[in-house]
Design a protein around this motif. Structure first.
Motif, PDB file in Angstrom:
ATOM      1  N   MET A   1       0.852  -1.191   0.000  1.00  0.00           N
ATOM      2  CA  MET A   1       0.000   0.000   0.000  1.00  0.00           C
ATOM      3  C   MET A   1       0.887   1.239   0.000  1.00  0.00           C
ATOM      4  O   MET A   1       1.662   1.452   0.903  1.00  0.00           O
ATOM      5  N   LYS A   2       0.764   2.041  -1.050  1.00  0.00           N
ATOM      6  CA  LYS A   2       1.646   3.203  -1.153  1.00  0.00           C
ATOM      7  C   LYS A   2       0.947   4.476  -0.677  1.00  0.00           C
ATOM      8  O   LYS A   2       1.499   5.254   0.084  1.00  0.00           O
ATOM      9  N   ASN A   3      -0.292   4.680  -1.147  1.00  0.00           N
ATOM     10  CA  ASN A   3      -0.974   5.929  -0.819  1.00  0.00           C
ATOM     11  C   ASN A   3      -2.183   5.715   0.073  1.00  0.00           C
ATOM     12  O   ASN A   3      -2.831   4.680  -0.001  1.00  0.00           O
ATOM     13  N   ALA A  41      -1.790  11.189   0.682  1.00  0.00           N
ATOM     14  CA  ALA A  41      -0.349  11.167   0.924  1.00  0.00           C
ATOM     15  C   ALA A  41       0.152   9.730   0.863  1.00  0.00           C
ATOM     16  O   ALA A  41      -0.643   8.796   0.833  1.00  0.00           O
ATOM     17  N   ASP A  42       1.485   9.568   0.853  1.00  0.00           N
ATOM     18  CA  ASP A  42       1.982   8.198   0.950  1.00  0.00           C
ATOM     19  C   ASP A  42       2.071   7.805   2.429  1.00  0.00           C
ATOM     20  O   ASP A  42       1.857   8.620   3.321  1.00  0.00           O
ATOM     21  N   VAL A  43       2.403   6.545   2.670  1.00  0.00           N
ATOM     22  CA  VAL A  43       2.345   5.994   4.026  1.00  0.00           C
ATOM     23  C   VAL A  43       3.265   6.737   5.007  1.00  0.00           C
ATOM     24  O   VAL A  43       2.965   6.837   6.188  1.00  0.00           O
ATOM     25  N   SER A  44       4.358   7.308   4.491  1.00  0.00           N
ATOM     26  CA  SER A  44       5.296   8.007   5.387  1.00  0.00           C
ATOM     27  C   SER A  44       4.660   9.221   6.066  1.00  0.00           C
ATOM     28  O   SER A  44       5.171   9.731   7.059  1.00  0.00           O
ATOM     29  N   ALA A  45       3.509   9.680   5.532  1.00  0.00           N
ATOM     30  CA  ALA A  45       2.819  10.823   6.138  1.00  0.00           C
ATOM     31  C   ALA A  45       2.227  10.461   7.505  1.00  0.00           C
ATOM     32  O   ALA A  45       1.999  11.343   8.334  1.00  0.00           O
TER      33      ALA A  45
END
Length: 376
Positions: A1-3, A41-45
């Motif tokens: 899962m990217k976004n 956003a991507d997962v890092s958010a």
């Protein structure tokens, strides 16, 4: 899962501040609604927003949204969502809920149906015949129905974001850390300017100012429910924490003072500042409002004084407002920002505010009176 689609929830009146904090983190695709800021956003958010958002209440992940008028519909549409992408087979997933102006108004029934639908989906996807143990990490689901539109989210914060982890003592009516940060964000204070809170209580406003002044992530000293979620991954969290450490400017000199009439509160504020890792960054004093005699120009007063809501307190509090107004009149280069529910504040203070903004302190309707100083 990217976004993912994220929702940063906000107290009423603070949505625009939270939206600008989200944009400052580099997320452009932002929609502002009542009480929330929605963005892609991507997962890092997820770790970055939990660590950095100063004025938001919590960070949630949008799992699905759909129209619903019957319990059958709620069950089927909930079950159709990709819960298995978020919740592992041992995940603990309590369901909380709310319903406003909707056909399905029984919250306990909605919660039970959502729970049942998620159980069915997880059993089917993880290939489990018996019950789910729910012995692992927490994945709190919320079902919120507004005008027959159901929104299903996962809470990625855990305890609310106002719980920074430094408050070891507090007074009777503590200001939420998220609101304190917003009050500072609503000024144009810069870290090289003097900053004073003459009604500091347990120290929340000066502590938040010091965190802002040195660009310290407000969530740096606490834990979040999504820290151990496998689909985000430990590396993503580590990277976000490294970024927070790199961006902190511990060498930024600050001139921040917190004072209060009550010496007990001053001691509590000192302890909270030490717990926040800010030790000697803030000067704490026992002082009355009319003892305000700054030695520098172009400073900022930001305060949440007592409102005088209790019988017996009113006259004393109103005198405090008069004293502060007189004291500040001698320092025209200073700007003052005062949050109070007292509707006669401008009269008592002795002049009309440059700007006023309606805000809620908990459930109390307040105004934020802003007096802009003349630069010297």
């Amino acid at each position: 899962m990217k976004n993912v689609t994220l929702i940063a929830t906000a107290a009423m009146g603070l949505e625009s501040i939270v939206a600008s904090e989200v944009r400052d983190l580099g997320y452009e695709d932002v929609t502002v609604e009542n009480g929330k800021v929605i963005f892609q956003a991507d997962v890092s958010a997820i770790p970055r927003c939990n660590l950095w958002l100063r004025s938001a209440d919590r960070v949630k992940i949008l799992v699905g949204q759909f129209e619903v008028k019957t319990f059958d519909e709620l069950f089927e549409k909930t079950k159709a969502l990709d819960w298995h992408a978020y919740i592992p087979e041992d995940g603990e997933f309590p369901v909380i809920g709310k319903s406003v102006k909707s056909t399905l108004y029984s919250v306990p029934d909605c919660q039970a149906i959502v729970k049942k639908a998620v159980v069915e989906k997880l059993k089917q996807k993880h290939g489990i015949a018996s019950w789910l143990e729910e012995s692992g990490d927490l994945y709190r689901i919320e079902i919120a129905i507004l005008k027959d539109v159901a929104t299903l989210t996962l809470d990625a914060s855990g305890a609310g974001l106002h719980k920074r982890g430094y408050r070891i003592g507090q007074g009777e009516a503590p200001l939420k850390e998220t609101l304190a940060a917003a009050l500072i964000k609503l000024t144009n204070w810069q870290p090289d300017r003097p900053f004073v809170d003459p009604f500091c209580g347990s120290g929340t406003i000066p502590i938040e100012a010091a965190l802002i002044g040195q660009n310290i992530a407000p969530g740096f000293n606490r834990e979040f429910s999504s820290e151990n979620w496998p689909w985000i991954g430990a590396k993503v969290w580590e990277k976000a924490l490294e970024e927070a450490e790199d961006l902190a400017n511990y060498d930024q000199p600050l001139d921040i003072t917190g004072s209060d009439i009550d010496h007990k509160m001053v001691e509590i504020a000192k302890d909270n500042a030490i717990e926040a890792g800010l030790g000697d960054l803030v000067t704490w004093k026992q002082m009355q409002a009319n003892d305000f005699h700054p030695k520098k120009d172009n400073g900022y007063v930001v305060g949440n004084p007592p409102y005088g809501e209790r019988i017996g307190d009113k006259a004393q509090v109103e005198q405090m407002y008069r004293d502060l107004g007189k004291a500040l009149a001698d320092y025209p280069s200073w700007s003052a920002y005062i949050l109070t529910s007292n509707e006669n504040f401008e009269t008592l203070f002795g002049r009309k505010a440059t700007k006023k903004r309606k805000l809620f302190n908990g459930f109390i309707k307040t105004d934020y009176y802003q007096y802009f100083g003349r630069r010297i």
